[in-house]
Every structure is written in C-alpha cells, then in structure tokens.
Write a protein that holds these residues in place. Structure first.
Motif, PDB file in Angstrom:
ATOM      1  N   ARG A 272      55.439 -22.733  68.369  1.00 43.39           N
ATOM      2  CA  ARG A 272      54.057 -23.172  68.781  1.00 43.39           C
ATOM      3  C   ARG A 272      52.970 -22.214  68.569  1.00 43.39           C
ATOM      4  NH1 ARG A 272      55.015 -27.391  72.726  1.00 43.39           N
ATOM      5  NH2 ARG A 272      57.238 -27.622  73.307  1.00 43.39           N
ATOM      6  N   LEU A 273      51.563 -22.808  68.629  1.00 46.25           N
ATOM      7  CA  LEU A 273      50.455 -21.861  68.650  1.00 46.25           C
ATOM      8  C   LEU A 273      50.513 -21.500  70.208  1.00 46.25           C
ATOM      9  CD1 LEU A 273      48.032 -24.437  67.398  1.00 46.25           C
ATOM     10  CD2 LEU A 273      48.723 -22.644  66.162  1.00 46.25           C
ATOM     11  N   ALA A 274      50.130 -20.004  70.114  1.00 46.15           N
ATOM     12  CA  ALA A 274      50.113 -19.307  71.374  1.00 46.15           C
ATOM     13  C   ALA A 274      49.063 -18.422  71.776  1.00 46.15           C
ATOM     14  CB  ALA A 274      51.429 -18.195  71.460  1.00 46.15           C
ATOM     15  N   TYR A 275      48.913 -18.132  72.748  1.00 53.70           N
ATOM     16  CA  TYR A 275      47.815 -17.291  73.378  1.00 53.70           C
ATOM     17  C   TYR A 275      48.034 -16.424  74.582  1.00 53.70           C
ATOM     18  CZ  TYR A 275      43.414 -16.459  75.994  1.00 53.70           C
ATOM     19  OH  TYR A 275      42.391 -15.886  76.678  1.00 53.70           O
ATOM     20  N   ARG A 276      48.021 -15.267  74.438  1.00 50.02           N
ATOM     21  CA  ARG A 276      48.411 -14.211  75.528  1.00 50.02           C
ATOM     22  C   ARG A 276      47.366 -14.278  76.610  1.00 50.02           C
ATOM     23  NH1 ARG A 276      51.814  -9.690  74.966  1.00 50.02           N
ATOM     24  NH2 ARG A 276      52.519  -9.029  77.087  1.00 50.02           N
ATOM     25  N   HIS A 277      47.582 -15.103  77.713  1.00 46.40           N
ATOM     26  CA  HIS A 277      46.806 -15.264  78.715  1.00 46.40           C
ATOM     27  C   HIS A 277      46.434 -13.843  79.870  1.00 46.40           C
ATOM     28  CE1 HIS A 277      44.323 -17.320  81.747  1.00 46.40           C
ATOM     29  NE2 HIS A 277      45.320 -17.272  82.612  1.00 46.40           N
ATOM     30  N   THR A 278      47.983 -13.337  80.002  1.00 41.54           N
ATOM     31  CA  THR A 278      47.986 -12.128  80.799  1.00 41.54           C
ATOM     32  C   THR A 278      49.253 -11.455  80.130  1.00 41.54           C
ATOM     33  OG1 THR A 278      49.579 -12.964  82.623  1.00 41.54           O
ATOM     34  CG2 THR A 278      47.255 -13.330  82.999  1.00 41.54           C
ATOM     35  N   PRO A 279      49.403 -10.072  80.499  1.00 41.98           N
ATOM     36  CA  PRO A 279      50.625  -9.579  80.051  1.00 41.98           C
ATOM     37  C   PRO A 279      52.018 -10.163  80.542  1.00 41.98           C
ATOM     38  CG  PRO A 279      49.221  -7.893  80.910  1.00 41.98           C
ATOM     39  CD  PRO A 279      48.633  -9.147  81.400  1.00 41.98           C
ATOM     40  N   GLU A 280      51.958 -11.092  81.702  1.00 38.04           N
ATOM     41  CA  GLU A 280      53.020 -11.854  81.947  1.00 38.04           C
ATOM     42  C   GLU A 280      53.095 -13.349  81.608  1.00 38.04           C
ATOM     43  OE1 GLU A 280      51.024 -10.430  84.320  1.00 38.04           O
ATOM     44  OE2 GLU A 280      52.047  -8.525  84.329  1.00 38.04           O
ATOM     45  N   MET A 281      52.215 -13.869  81.146  1.00 40.88           N
ATOM     46  CA  MET A 281      52.250 -15.150  80.820  1.00 40.88           C
ATOM     47  C   MET A 281      51.576 -15.416  79.108  1.00 40.88           C
ATOM     48  SD  MET A 281      50.886 -16.929  84.234  1.00 40.88           S
ATOM     49  CE  MET A 281      51.525 -16.466  85.815  1.00 40.88           C
ATOM     50  N   THR A 282      52.081 -16.142  78.604  1.00 42.39           N
ATOM     51  CA  THR A 282      51.790 -16.742  77.111  1.00 42.39           C
ATOM     52  C   THR A 282      51.690 -18.137  77.365  1.00 42.39           C
ATOM     53  OG1 THR A 282      52.978 -14.910  76.255  1.00 42.39           O
ATOM     54  CG2 THR A 282      52.247 -16.850  74.850  1.00 42.39           C
ATOM     55  N   LEU A 283      50.672 -18.598  76.961  1.00 42.45           N
ATOM     56  CA  LEU A 283      50.231 -20.203  76.943  1.00 42.45           C
ATOM     57  C   LEU A 283      50.635 -20.536  75.505  1.00 42.45           C
ATOM     58  CD1 LEU A 283      46.663 -20.288  78.477  1.00 42.45           C
ATOM     59  CD2 LEU A 283      48.995 -19.916  79.495  1.00 42.45           C
ATOM     60  N   CYS A 284      51.318 -21.666  75.613  1.00 39.61           N
ATOM     61  CA  CYS A 284      51.826 -22.227  74.139  1.00 39.61           C
ATOM     62  C   CYS A 284      51.530 -23.682  73.995  1.00 39.61           C
ATOM     63  CB  CYS A 284      53.372 -22.124  73.972  1.00 39.61           C
ATOM     64  SG  CYS A 284      53.976 -20.196  73.844  1.00 39.61           S
ATOM     65  N   ARG A 285      50.787 -24.067  72.959  1.00 34.56           N
ATOM     66  CA  ARG A 285      50.348 -25.375  72.744  1.00 34.56           C
ATOM     67  C   ARG A 285      51.275 -26.687  72.800  1.00 34.56           C
ATOM     68  NH1 ARG A 285      45.300 -28.293  72.315  1.00 34.56           N
ATOM     69  NH2 ARG A 285      46.268 -30.395  72.485  1.00 34.56           N
ATOM     70  N   VAL A 286      51.022 -27.590  73.631  1.00 35.62           N
ATOM     71  CA  VAL A 286      51.588 -29.092  73.416  1.00 35.62           C
ATOM     72  C   VAL A 286      51.525 -29.511  72.290  1.00 35.62           C
ATOM     73  CG1 VAL A 286      51.946 -31.019  74.835  1.00 35.62           C
ATOM     74  CG2 VAL A 286      51.760 -28.861  76.034  1.00 35.62           C
ATOM     75  N   THR A 287      52.426 -30.272  71.647  1.00 35.56           N
ATOM     76  CA  THR A 287      52.439 -30.749  70.719  1.00 35.56           C
ATOM     77  C   THR A 287      51.779 -32.199  70.780  1.00 35.56           C
ATOM     78  OG1 THR A 287      54.335 -31.901  70.500  1.00 35.56           O
ATOM     79  CG2 THR A 287      54.302 -29.738  69.329  1.00 35.56           C
ATOM     80  N   ALA A 288      51.410 -33.168  69.590  1.00 36.51           N
ATOM     81  CA  ALA A 288      50.730 -34.200  69.480  1.00 36.51           C
ATOM     82  C   ALA A 288      51.719 -35.410  70.207  1.00 36.51           C
ATOM     83  CB  ALA A 288      50.141 -34.868  68.279  1.00 36.51           C
ATOM     84  N   GLU A 289      53.123 -35.375  69.822  1.00 36.18           N
ATOM     85  CA  GLU A 289      53.990 -36.097  70.487  1.00 36.18           C
ATOM     86  C   GLU A 289      54.148 -35.866  72.146  1.00 36.18           C
ATOM     87  OE1 GLU A 289      54.466 -34.154  67.903  1.00 36.18           O
ATOM     88  OE2 GLU A 289      54.219 -35.804  66.120  1.00 36.18           O
ATOM     89  N   GLU A 290      54.193 -34.455  72.408  1.00 35.89           N
ATOM     90  CA  GLU A 290      54.289 -34.400  73.747  1.00 35.89           C
ATOM     91  C   GLU A 290      53.041 -34.693  74.695  1.00 35.89           C
ATOM     92  OE1 GLU A 290      57.316 -30.390  73.109  1.00 35.89           O
ATOM     93  OE2 GLU A 290      54.861 -30.101  73.194  1.00 35.89           O
ATOM     94  N   MET A 291      51.863 -34.715  74.105  1.00 41.82           N
ATOM     95  CA  MET A 291      50.589 -34.962  74.619  1.00 41.82           C
ATOM     96  C   MET A 291      50.794 -36.396  75.013  1.00 41.82           C
ATOM     97  SD  MET A 291      48.737 -32.572  75.424  1.00 41.82           S
ATOM     98  CE  MET A 291      47.202 -33.191  75.904  1.00 41.82           C
ATOM     99  N   VAL A 292      51.226 -37.353  74.082  1.00 46.24           N
ATOM    100  CA  VAL A 292      51.573 -38.860  74.286  1.00 46.24           C
ATOM    101  C   VAL A 292      52.238 -38.995  75.485  1.00 46.24           C
ATOM    102  CG1 VAL A 292      52.764 -40.788  73.194  1.00 46.24           C
ATOM    103  CG2 VAL A 292      51.283 -39.323  71.767  1.00 46.24           C
ATOM    104  N   GLN A 293      53.419 -38.186  75.921  1.00 45.19           N
ATOM    105  CA  GLN A 293      54.232 -38.105  76.662  1.00 45.19           C
ATOM    106  C   GLN A 293      53.613 -37.869  78.178  1.00 45.19           C
ATOM    107  OE1 GLN A 293      58.278 -36.502  76.633  1.00 45.19           O
ATOM    108  NE2 GLN A 293      57.907 -36.088  74.591  1.00 45.19           N
ATOM    109  N   VAL A 294      52.530 -36.693  78.260  1.00 43.20           N
ATOM    110  CA  VAL A 294      51.834 -36.407  79.318  1.00 43.20           C
ATOM    111  C   VAL A 294      50.912 -37.604  79.567  1.00 43.20           C
ATOM    112  CG1 VAL A 294      50.052 -34.794  80.203  1.00 43.20           C
ATOM    113  CG2 VAL A 294      52.117 -34.210  79.014  1.00 43.20           C
ATOM    114  N   ALA A 295      50.289 -38.264  78.680  1.00 37.90           N
ATOM    115  CA  ALA A 295      49.402 -39.283  78.952  1.00 37.90           C
ATOM    116  C   ALA A 295      50.024 -40.467  79.464  1.00 37.90           C
ATOM    117  CB  ALA A 295      48.778 -39.705  77.533  1.00 37.90           C
ATOM    118  N   SER A 296      51.308 -40.806  78.863  1.00 32.00           N
ATOM    119  CA  SER A 296      51.918 -41.946  79.461  1.00 32.00           C
ATOM    120  C   SER A 296      52.106 -41.773  81.000  1.00 32.00           C
ATOM    121  CB  SER A 296      53.265 -42.172  78.893  1.00 32.00           C
ATOM    122  OG  SER A 296      53.035 -42.365  77.319  1.00 32.00           O
ATOM    123  N   VAL A 297      52.815 -40.487  81.340  1.00 31.22           N
ATOM    124  CA  VAL A 297      52.942 -40.521  82.731  1.00 31.22           C
ATOM    125  C   VAL A 297      51.818 -40.484  83.715  1.00 31.22           C
ATOM    126  CG1 VAL A 297      53.795 -38.523  84.300  1.00 31.22           C
ATOM    127  CG2 VAL A 297      55.279 -38.946  82.438  1.00 31.22           C
TER     128      VAL A 297
END
Length: 278
Positions: A166-191
């Motif tokens: 996944r695309l990644a962004y180091r938000h803090t030393p303890e946390m990395t934010l990893c991009r949700v894919t298009a297919e997964e965003m469809v699932q989020v939107a459906s919920v």
C-alpha cells in the motif's frame, strides 16, 4: 488504541504503583495514599454530566481532519451550539454512540468516521456498530468520509506483509497510515450507505472531491483520486432518497467543505424541529 483495552469508553483514572505490589513499603504506601486521596476528591465533586442550555452537537475529528472540524466548531459556536468532538480511535466513536444512547446530543457531525474502515480491514482503530445510534434515535446527522481512506498500522517494520504493497505515510513514530484501495473504498461506502438508509431521522453525506484526509491530496503520499471517486460513486448509487447526498469540489480540510457540512446539519436540525412541532 493503547489504553482502550483498560479504559473502554469511560473516564477512568489509572495511577502507576511505581513499585510492584508485593506487600507494603514506603513507595507503595505513597502510591496507594495518592490513589485514596484522588478517590475522595472525585467523590466530593457533583456527579452526572452537566446539561448545557445550548443544543449539543457531537462530532468526530482525526488528526488528519483537524482543520475541517476546527472550522466547523467555530461556526457552530457562533451559532449557539455546544460542540463535543471525539477521536475515532476505536474508543472515541463508541463513546460518542453511548452518550447518544444516554440522551446527550441533539445532532451528529460525523465527518471522520474512520472506525468504519478500521473495523472492516482490521487496523488499530476500528470499532463495530458505528453510524447506527443517531439513525435509530432519529437524530439529525451529517456524515463524511474523513479518515476512511487509510488504515492505521504500526511502525513500518511492524506492518503485516499483506499491507506492505500500500501507499504509506509515517504519521507518527508509532503509526503508519496505509492507503485504502478503490475496491475497499466501495465496501466502506456500502456500509455507510446501508446504515444511513436505516436512519429514522434526517441524514446526509457530504463528500469532498479532492481528498478525504491531510496526506490524501494532490502532491501528498496517499493521494489516490480513483479510490476517492469509487467511494463517491458507490455512496451516490446506494444511498436512498431519504438521505441527502452532497459533493463539494475541494479537499476535506478546505473551509468550503466544513461550511457546507455545517449548513447542511443546521438544515437537518431545522427539519427535525419542524417535524416535532408538526
């Protein structure tokens, strides 16, 4: 996330014993005395949550959507509302839902409901049953996709193998934010659509077309406009006519988005008040 296991959704207080509790000694005695003194002090304070004489808006704000909610809060403060924000980290969202159950809150500005994607894809900050209480109680609610475009995972060397593409962004030393894919965003939107379609009160979704969080905008590490479009397309298709759908041609942290969301919430509050009078 880290203290949620011990605290749940309540304002519990923990005190460090400093030394292991193997009998009494000067260090443990002092720690226990401090705990007893704290309990006595809290017992003397009037119990219960103070009821504001202003309408109360409960909302969600992530670090990656802070400018948005700061702008929203400033407007709502000026318009005579009391605003309470929750961090959607797996405990904040459920705490907000429980307070709604207790009758605390007149409307909801849930623009950062990250716990939906977190729960679906098992990150550090997910929570089940989000976006259900306000709808069941008939409260006006405006929902946004803030923070649902990434997963909150650990440091880079602790990210599970299945997420390392996944695309990644180091938000803090303890946390990395990893991009949700298009297919997964469809699932989020459906919920989100399915839960808002069950709402008994006025509801709306406001989608910013230029990114859903700080690191997800043009020139930033998690920018993925196709995934954002997949979310918007799915919400638009699956949201029933009972809930309003609005798009704003800006990033979530640009002022027009917050201003549009607040105006829509106030419109829904007015609609709810007219229904009560009618």
């Amino acid at each position: 996330h880290y203290f949620g296991t011990f605290m749940g959704t309540k304002d519990l207080t923990m005190m460090h014993s400093v030394a292991d509790i193997l009998g009494l000694n000067p260090i443990v005695r002092k720690a226990l005395a401090n705990g007893a003194a704290a309990i006595c002090g809290m017992a003397e304070v009037e119990q219960g949550i103070e009821r504001s004489d202003r309408p109360i808006i409960l909302g969600t704000m992530f670090g990656t959507t802070t400018p948005c909610l700061m702008r929203a809060k400033a407007i709502l403060d000026q318009h005579g509302y009391e605003v309470v924000m929750f961090h959607p980290n797996g405990t904040g969202g459920p705490a907000m839902e429980q307070l709604l159950e207790q009758g605390i809150g007149d409307a909801v500005l849930d623009l950062s409901a990250h716990e939906i994607s977190g729960h679906l894809f098992n990150d550090m900050m997910g929570a089940p049953n989000r976006l259900e209480t306000a709808g069941r109680l008939g409260l006006p609610q405006v929902v946004g996709p803030g923070g649902n475009d990434f997963l909150v995972l650990g440091p880079p060397d602790e990210i599970p193998a299945e997420h390392r593409h996944r695309l990644a962004y180091r938000h803090t030393p303890e946390m990395t934010l990893c991009r949700v894919t298009a297919e997964e965003m469809v699932q989020v939107a459906s919920v989100i659509a399915e839960r808002l379609n069950r709402a008994t009160g006025p509801a709306a979704v406001v989608v910013p077309l230029r990114g859903f969080s700080f690191p997800s905008r043009e020139g930033h590490p998690l920018y993925d406009p196709e995934s954002d479009r997949a979310f918007a397309r799915t919400i638009k298709e699956r949201l029933s006519d009972r809930a309003k759908y609005v798009e704003v041609d800006c990033h979530i942290n640009d002022p027009p988005y917050a201003e549009t969301a607040v105006a829509l919430l106030e419109e829904l509050i007015g609609k709810k008040n007219r229904m009560r009078r009618g």
